[in-house]
Scaffold this active site. Sequence first.
Site, mmCIF file in Angstrom:
data_model
loop_
_atom_site.group_PDB
_atom_site.id
_atom_site.type_symbol
_atom_site.label_atom_id
_atom_site.label_comp_id
_atom_site.label_asym_id
_atom_site.label_seq_id
_atom_site.Cartn_x
_atom_site.Cartn_y
_atom_site.Cartn_z
ATOM 1 N N GLU A 283 0.834 -1.195 0.000
ATOM 2 C CA GLU A 283 0.000 0.000 0.000
ATOM 3 C C GLU A 283 0.876 1.255 0.000
ATOM 4 O OE1 GLU A 283 -3.819 1.704 2.597
ATOM 5 O OE2 GLU A 283 -2.578 0.087 3.369
ATOM 6 N N LYS B 148 -9.201 3.207 -2.690
ATOM 7 C CA LYS B 148 -9.558 2.414 -1.511
ATOM 8 C C LYS B 148 -10.956 2.804 -1.038
ATOM 9 C CE LYS B 148 -7.458 0.978 2.911
ATOM 10 N NZ LYS B 148 -6.302 1.197 3.817
ATOM 11 N N CYS C 169 -5.553 -3.489 2.033
ATOM 12 C CA CYS C 169 -5.304 -3.582 3.483
ATOM 13 C C CYS C 169 -6.573 -3.706 4.322
ATOM 14 C CB CYS C 169 -4.472 -2.386 3.927
ATOM 15 S SG CYS C 169 -3.687 -2.627 5.551
#
Length: 713
Positions: free
Chosen positions: A45, A114, A175
Site C-alpha cells: 500500500e 480504496k 489492506c
Amino acid sequence: MSQLITLATCNLNQWALDFEGNRDRILESIKIAKEKNARLRVGPELEITGYGCLDHFLENDVCLHSWEMYGQIIKREETHGLILDIGMPILHNNVRYNCRLLSLDGKILVIRPKIWLANDGNYREMRFFTPWMKPGCVEDFTLPIAIQKITGQRTVKFGDAVIKTLDTCIGAETCEEIFTPQSPHIAMSLDGVEIITNSSGSHHELRKLDKRMDLILNATSRCGGIYLYSNQRGCDGDRLYYDGCALIAVNGKVVAQGSQFSLKDVEVVTATVDLEDVRSYRASVMSRGLQASLRDIKYERVDVPVELAEVSDRFNPAVSPTATRDVHYHTPEEEIALGPACWLWDYIRRCNGTGYFLPLSGGIDSCATAMIVYSMCRLVVKEIEEGNEQVLSDVRKITRSADDWVPKHPQDISSIIFHTCFMGTENSSTETRNRSKELSNEIGSYHVDFNMDKVVTSVVSLFEVATGKKPIYKIFGGSQIENLALQNIQARLRMVLAYLFAQLLPWVRGVKNSGGLLVLGSANVDECLRGYLTKYDCSSADINPIGGISKTDLKRFIAYATKEFKMPILDEFLNATPTAELEPITENYVQSDEIDMGMTYEELSVFGYLRKVEKCGPYSMFLKLLHQWSPKLTPAQVAEKVKRFFFFYAINRHKQTVITPSYHAENYSPDDNRFDLRPFLINPRFAWASKKIDAVVAECENKTHNLDVLSVD
C-alpha cells in the site's frame, strides 16, 4: 485442462517520502518478478510514497512527486510484459484518494481507490484520504499532462472496476478492506473475479499475524480464488514496524509465504497456480452458485486482450502448480528478538547514526533492550553471510569502517556501535553493577562504569543552601514528598549524564566525522501505563525498543535468549527482584518495583488490556474482574486494586505526552501521541464510578447500599 500462471507479490522496505529510493526498490521487485516469469506483480500500500507520511499526505507535492516516480517506472521497457499493481495517493476532482494503479506495457488499465479506510488504533487515514463510497461505480480520470505523454492516454477508468484478460479476471482490494465484515473480495468473487490482490501497510503486534492469516485463508476457503497479499516491511519513519509476510493463497491453502522479519529491502514471493483449480473449487459449492446468480454488484470490466497463462506450459510436465505449505509463525519470544531489532536497524541506518547508547542498570528491562541490540547485530551478520550487499554497505557506513571490512561475529559490530553505561549511586547494589559489566562483556558493548554520588550530593546541597531545608529519605524519617524528590533527582541526573556520554563517547574513542549516539530508553509498557517512571528521567531517550512490550513478555524473551544466544548470565537478570535502586538499602529494606506500584506486573497487563482493548472504564473493569478474580480475591480487594490502578493511571497520564517514541508491539500501549488518545488532566478519583463499585461491594457483602447508584444497571 490446466491453465498455469505465475504470480508475484512482495515485501518492500519503503521509507516515507524517499521517492527515489522507493522507486528503485519497486523497480528491483519488478525485475525479480520478471526473472521468475511472473505475469502479475503486486506491491504494498502507498509504496511510492511510503505508508507513514501522515500529514505530509496533505501536501500536494506528495501527489506530484508520486506521479513523477510512477511515470519513471512505467516508461521503462524492463517493466513491461507483466501487469503491475502499484500504490500511491491521487487527487481526483480535488479529492485525495489512496489508490492502486494497474498497468501493462506502459499503459494504465485502471485506477482503483480504496473504499474502506483504516481509521482506528494507529491509523488516521480519513485525516488524509476520502473513501470511494461508490462500490461498483467508475468514472473517467484525466491523467496529468506528463503522464499522458508517456502512456499516450488522455483518460483512464477510475473507480471500483476489475481487469478482464483473455483467460482470467483480476480485482484489487487494499489492506483494511479485508478486515471489514463485508470485504470487497466477497462481491468480486461472486462476480467471477478469480485473482484478488491485497496491498497492505500492516504493522507488527505481538501475536497478530495469526489474525491476518486467518482472514486471508478464510476469504479464499469460503469464496475460492487466488489471493495475493503484499505488505510493507520495516520502519518507514515512525513507531510502527511493518512486518512483511507477503503471501499467496489458493482456495484456502497457502502456496507461498515471505519472511516476517528480515533486513532485506526487497523480497519477492512467487507461485505458479492453476486457474482451473479455482473454477473447479467454486463450481462444486452449490450455495456459492446461488449467491453468485443473485449478486448485488456487477463490476465494470476493463478488457485487456492478453492471455496471462502460458500456453506452452499446459502440456509441459516440467511445470506444475506450487505445492501447498503450512503457515510459518514465530513465537512471541522470537517476535521480540526480531521485530524491534529490525526496527532499530532501519532507524540507525536511515538517520545516519553512529551507534546506540544504553544506561544498563542491571535490571531486566535494560537487559532486554541490550539483548535486542545484540539481536540486531546477529541479524546483520547473518544477512552479510547470505550475501546481502546492501546490509554490508550500510554497516560499513555506520561503523565508519574500511571498504574491505567484513564483520564475522555480532560482537564485531556491537563493540563499535553499542555503548552501555552503569551509573551507580550509594543506593546501587554490587549485584546490579556486576551483572551490567558481565552482560556487556558477553555482548561486546563498549562499557562505562562510574558513581554519580557527588553529582547528586551537589544538587541536594544546592537546594539546601537556597532554601535552608535538607530533604531526607522516608526510611530515615523523611516525608513521602522528600523521598520522591530524592529518588527523582537521581533518575533525572541519569538522563542528563546519558546524553552527555552519548554525545562525547565517540569523540573519546577517536571516531572521526561522527555525531552523537542515539540514546535508548528501557521502560516497558506496563510501567508506562502505571506511570511508574520519572518524567524526564533516564526513560527519556531518543527511541525505546521495549516501550510497547509487557514485563511478562520481556521475561519470556530473556528466558528464550538465555538458550538461543547461549548466555547463562541472563538467568541472573531473570531471577533478580525488579528494583529501581533509588532508595537506600538497609538490613530491613530493599526497594521493590511491585511493592512501590501497589500491583504486580501481571495485574498491570490485565488492567491495560481491559482498559484499552476491551474499552473498560473503572466500573465495567471492576465487574469483569469481580468474576475473573473471585474467589481468590474478595470483592473489596478487587475494588481496591481497580481504584488504585485508575488513580495512578490518571495522575500519571501527563507523562505519556512526553514519553519516548517506542516500538509499537502491544495492543494496550498507552502511547499518547497517536495510539491512545485520552486527556491528561483527569479526576483520579472517578467519583461516580467509585460509588457504583462501592455499592456492588456492599451488596456482595450483604450490606445496605444506595439503590440510586445501581438502579440503571
